[in-house]
Design a protein around this motif. Structure first.
Motif, PDB file in Angstrom:
ATOM      1  N   THR A  66     -27.657  46.660   3.592  1.00  0.00           N
ATOM      2  CA  THR A  66     -26.626  45.769   4.122  1.00  0.00           C
ATOM      3  C   THR A  66     -25.372  45.858   3.254  1.00  0.00           C
ATOM      4  OG1 THR A  66     -28.365  44.260   4.868  1.00  0.00           O
ATOM      5  CG2 THR A  66     -26.105  43.406   4.833  1.00  0.00           C
ATOM      6  N   ASP A  68     -21.772  45.004   1.791  1.00  0.00           N
ATOM      7  CA  ASP A  68     -20.895  43.845   1.689  1.00  0.00           C
ATOM      8  C   ASP A  68     -19.478  44.382   1.743  1.00  0.00           C
ATOM      9  OD1 ASP A  68     -19.301  41.691   1.039  1.00  0.00           O
ATOM     10  OD2 ASP A  68     -20.346  41.226  -0.840  1.00  0.00           O
ATOM     11  N   THR A  89     -21.959  42.368   5.809  1.00  0.00           N
ATOM     12  CA  THR A  89     -21.473  41.014   5.585  1.00  0.00           C
ATOM     13  C   THR A  89     -19.977  41.093   5.291  1.00  0.00           C
ATOM     14  OG1 THR A  89     -21.996  41.127   3.219  1.00  0.00           O
ATOM     15  CG2 THR A  89     -23.685  40.205   4.676  1.00  0.00           C
ATOM     16  N   ASN A  90     -19.294  39.983   5.423  1.00  0.00           N
ATOM     17  CA  ASN A  90     -17.861  39.874   5.101  1.00  0.00           C
ATOM     18  C   ASN A  90     -16.991  40.884   5.841  1.00  0.00           C
ATOM     19  OD1 ASN A  90     -18.141  37.683   3.183  1.00  0.00           O
ATOM     20  ND2 ASN A  90     -19.211  39.196   1.926  1.00  0.00           N
TER      21      ASN A  90
END
Length: 156
Positions: A66, A68, A89-90
């Motif tokens: 995953t 970021d 994410t983000n």
């Protein structure tokens, strides 16, 4: 409302004048340390000379990888098994970058993709499976749930 203090006198040696949307005749300042720890957001057309480089962020190999996207734009991982590249994410629309995908010494590793990853023709690409092979996944974030991507295969 400004997050920077207001001063009517000249700035101190460790302070930097900061533009503010309020036109009240005062100078907004922050310390150099405060500026370096802040996010700088430019609006409107900008011309920036010279090369700009972002660090390559190492991704942890695991069953699910995953990224970021707040950590950088360019990433690298060596695949030690069949993996899934999860939705990052983000995510911020407009971000672009690459993910360098390296087969370990065994090779034959596959990569599945989270639902945000979109490819030409609607089909996720197959990685080069030779041991040590390098593929590069180029991406562009269209929206918070849509990443257009293309695989540059076997660039080793």
């Amino acid at each position: 409302m400004s997050v920077y203090p207001t001063k009517a006198t000249p700035v101190d040696a460790d302070e930097v004048p900061v533009a503010d949307s309020a036109d009240d005749g005062t100078t907004k300042v922050t310390t150099v340390g405060g500026l370096l720890s802040s996010t700088v957001r430019l609006t409107g057309p900008q011309t920036i000379g010279g090369a700009k480089r972002g660090a390559i962020v190492a991704l942890a190999d695991g069953a699910t990888i995953t990224p970021d996207f707040a950590a950088g734009n360019n990433f690298a991982v060596t695949l030690g098994g069949n993996r899934t590249l999860a939705n990052p994410t983000n995510i911020t629309a407009g971000q672009t970058g690459i993910i360098r995908l390296v087969q370990d010494g065994t090779g034959s590793r596959t990569l599945a993709f989270g639902s945000y990853w979109k490819f030409a023709g609607g089909t996720a690409p197959d990685l080069t499976t030779t041991a040590g092979a390098v593929d590069v996944l180029a991406y562009y974030v269209d929206a918070a749930d849509h990443i257009t991507a293309s695989l540059l295969a076997n660039v080793s």
